[in-house]
Structures are given as structure tokens and as C-alpha cells.
Design a protein around this motif. Structure first.
Motif, PDB file in Angstrom:
ATOM      1  N   ILE A 127       0.728   0.380  -1.138  1.00 63.23           N
ATOM      2  CA  ILE A 127       1.901   0.623  -0.302  1.00 63.23           C
ATOM      3  C   ILE A 127       2.870  -0.531  -0.539  1.00 63.23           C
ATOM      4  N   LYS A 148       2.703   4.660  -2.327  1.00 60.96           N
ATOM      5  CA  LYS A 148       3.614   4.937  -1.218  1.00 60.96           C
ATOM      6  C   LYS A 148       4.620   3.787  -1.161  1.00 60.96           C
ATOM      7  N   ALA A 161       2.850   4.920   6.653  1.00 64.27           N
ATOM      8  CA  ALA A 161       2.134   5.002   5.382  1.00 64.27           C
ATOM      9  C   ALA A 161       0.683   4.569   5.534  1.00 64.27           C
TER      10      ALA A 161
END
Length: 391
Positions: A127, A148, A161
Motif C-alpha cells: 500500500i 493499492k 486500503a
């Protein structure tokens, strides 16, 4: 015969858009004032934050290392072995960063490629902040991990996320400590709290924070008092440290794993002894004196306030990285060229390094700039800005 027509066409398009830029060839070493075509020019684009590239202790250390070890290391460390100076430097670096261990790479770019490429697999998720450095983006691309991206420093999107990532084996949140194009600082305390809440690892690239933030320049983890809560700290030895190279500061298990898995470490010759010695000396200079960092921040605060008073847009800057946002790429480069005519080298940065409408001339303030230097640059900014109706 190879046909380079498409490459030539792309270069012509760059020229039409005002984004083409030949390399600048200097005739002197990195310093506040440098020689360009026989002319003395004020350098304001260098990452040499503390001026350590010319520090006498570092130059002496490099010369002594060459006398003892020669100019090269021979091969990769897993084949030819590790020199004692490399071993002891990593111990010193780990102590400086407050971690169990550290591993040195050839650059900060290869450190990100090696660590991310080794850690992330198809069952994992990474992420990442949308404004993370290109080396992070490329390191992620080398993996099969799910990806992400959250809007810059948007903690609500980060939490969403993380919530959506519960089914993955490893979850790693990646952020710059200081963002290189805007000069703002990551909200690391909130990132750490969210990562802990959702059982994720925290990975911080401190390329522009090492030597700048924290006690004696220990970085963003130290700046926020988060030792033991940030799992992976990436750094560079090429900016405030004044030489070249990169590293990961981490626990011993991760270091041992990377020695066996990180491809840049396994397949590229190690740092040369003179550079290792130089970096070793730089870390000791940092630990023994905070004067350079105090001067750096004094200069940055002064310059930013004066630039803003002139009417320029400095965006989100809160560190010695101070961009002047122009927007249009061609206008950005023209602004940079006018500044050079005034005797100030401040590089224009345009797409694809930043968004097409976010062109900027990025100033980097150092501890070696005097007040007279900064006023000289401010005067040049006033003249060039008026000429282009930017202020």
C-alpha cells in the motif's frame, strides 16, 4: 541497421513541449558556488544538504582507505567476502539508526528494488503513497504483489486500503519520510498507528530525511520518536551523507534474509572501500555535532519565508526542499534558464517527474549557503519572476 527514428521523434516532441534538457557539465566539485563555462554560479539544486562532500574528515578517510584497500572491492560480498570496513560501517549505521542491523546497497534506488523485490510475493499486498519516489514505484513493479495506492497523505484512504487487505499474507505500507518533489513530511505517527491496528509492516524511505530530520539527522523515525515501530528504514548515502550508496536499517532476521535474496546485493559489486570510509566518517561527523543541521534549518526557514513574501507558490514545503510551482512545463524551463542567466542554478522539474500541470523550479537549501548567497538567489528570483509575470 538499427532504426532510431522513433526515438528521434520522441526527443523532438520533448523539445517542442519545452521539456528537453541537456546535461549540465560543471568544471568544479559540488559546493555552494560552482564553475560553469568559466563562470561562478550559485548551486541550488544539490542534495548535498550539509556540505559534507568536501568535509576534510571525509576526504582524509577516503585517501586512507585507498592506501589500505585499493580502489575496488573485487566482487559481490557473497562471493569475494566482506571487507572489515564494510562490516564495521554497517554496525555503526545500525547504531545510528537505532536498529539491530543495517545492510548497504550500491544506491538508494537499488535498496528499494532489492528490499521490495525480495519481500513481496503474489500472496502479499503493498500500500503506497501516490507521490512516493520512482525507486519505490519501480521496486513494487518488480514484484507480483497486489498494489493499492492512496492519495498523498490521505489517511482515510490508507485505512480503507488496510481494511480491504485483511486476506493477504503480508501487508506493507510504504511511504517516503520526506517527499522529494514537494518537500513535505509524511504523517508517520498516524501511518504507524493504522499499520499496527491492521497488523501491517511500515516501510519508510528516508532518502531526504537522513541527515535532515531527527537528532543528529537520524531521520523521520527518530524525528517522531517511533523507534521499534517502523519495521524497515531505507536510506541513501548520496544526499546529506555526501557520498554515494543506499542502505536498509532493520532487524537481523531481515538483513540475513536480504543477503540471500536481494538481487542488487547478490549480483552487483559492493561499495568501494573509499566510499565506505567516507560514509563512515560522515556518520561520525553527524553524531558529534548538530551545528550543520541547525544551520540547514535556519537557512531553509529564512529562504522559504522570503520566497513566499515575494509572492511565489512553494506548495507543501516544510523542509529544505523548496519548490516554486510554475505549472506549464515550457514556462518552468524558461524560468530556470532566466535564473541561470542571473547566476543561480535551480533546475526546472517537469513531467513525467511531476504531473504535467505541476512543473516547478526546485530549490534545495544547504548548510553551506550563506545569508548573502540566499539573498543573491532571492534577488534573482525577483528579477526572473517579474520578467515572466509569475509575481
Amino acid at each position: 541497421m538499427a532504426d532510431w527514428n522513433t526515438l528521434e521523434q520522441e526527443l523532438e516532441q520533448l523539445k517542442k513541449e519545452g521539456r528537453y534538457r541537456p546535461l549540465t557539465v560543471w568544471e568544479s566539485g559540488s559546493n555552494a558556488w560552482m564553475t560553469l563555462k568559466g563562470r561562478s554560479v550559485l548551486q541550488m539544486s544539490s542534495n548535498n544538504y550539509l556540505g559534507l562532500t568536501n568535509h576534510p574528515r571525509m576526504k582524509k578517510a577516503a585517501i586512507q582507505a585507498i592506501d589500505k584497500y585499493g580502489v575496488g572491492s573485487g566482487s559481490v560480498r557473497t562471493i569475494t567476502g566482506t571487507l572489515d570496513i564494510q562490516h564495521y560501517f554497517e554496525l555503526e549505521l545500525a547504531r545510528f539508526k537505532g536498529t539491530e542491523a543495517a545492510l548497504v546497497f550500491q544506491s538508494g534506488f537499488t535498496a528499494n528494488q532489492g528490499v521490495l523485490g525480495s519481500l513481496l510475493g503474489a500472496e502479499d499486498v503493498v500500500i503506497s503513497d501516490e507521490l512516493n519516489h520512482a525507486s519505490i514505484i519501480d521496486g513494487i513493479r518488480l514484484t507480483k504483489a497486489h498494489r493499492k495506492v492512496f492519495a498523498h497523505k490521505n489517511m482515510d484512504q490508507l485505512e480503507a486500503a488496510l481494511q480491504a487487505s485483511a486476506g493477504f499474507k503480508k501487508r506493507i505500507v510504504v511511504t517516503d519520510g520526506v517527499f522529494s518533489m514537494d518537500g513535505d513530511i509524511a504523517p508517520l505517527p498516524t501511518i504507524v498507528e493504522l499499520a499496527e491496528k491492521y497488523d501491517a509492516f511500515v516501510y519508510v524511505d528516508d532518502a531526504h530525511a537522513s541527515g535532515v530530520l531527527g537528532k543528529n539527522g537520524k531521520g523521520s523515525t527518530d524525528h517522531f520518536g517511533l523507534h521499534g515501530r517502523v519495521h524497515i528504514q531505507i536510506g541513501t548515502l548520496s544526499k546529506a551523507i555526501g557520498a554515494v550508496g543506499g542502505y536498509v536499517a532493520c532487524d537481523q532476521i531481515l538483513k540475513d534474509y536480504l543477503i540471500h535474496k536481494a538481487r542488487p546485493f547478490l549480483f552487483s559489486t559492493s561499495q568501494v572501500p573509499a566510499v565506505t570510509a567516507t560514509c563512515f566518517a560522515a556518520i561520525r561527523v553527524l553524531q558529534q555535532s548538530g551545528d550543520l543541521i541547525e544551520k540547514l534549518w535556519e537557512n531553509a526557514t529564512y529562504f522559504r519565508s522570503k520566497v513566499q513574501a515575494l509572492g511565489f507558490n512553494t506548495g507543501m514545503s516544510e523542509t529544505p526542499i523548496i519548490p516554486i510551482i510554475v505549472g506549464n512545463p515550457a514556462l518552468t524551463m524558461k524560468f530556470s534558464d532566466l535564473l541561470l542567466q542571473e547566476g543561480v542554478f535551480a533546475q526546472g522539474i517537469v513531467y513525467p517527474t511531476v504531473a504535467m500541470d505541476k512543473g516547478r523550479v526546485r530549490f534545495i537549501i544547504t548548510a553551506k549557503h550563506t545569508r548573502e548567497d540566499l539573498d543573491f538567489a532571492l534577488n534573482a528570483l525577483h528579477h526572473a519572476g517579474r520578467q515572466l509575470s509569475l509575481i
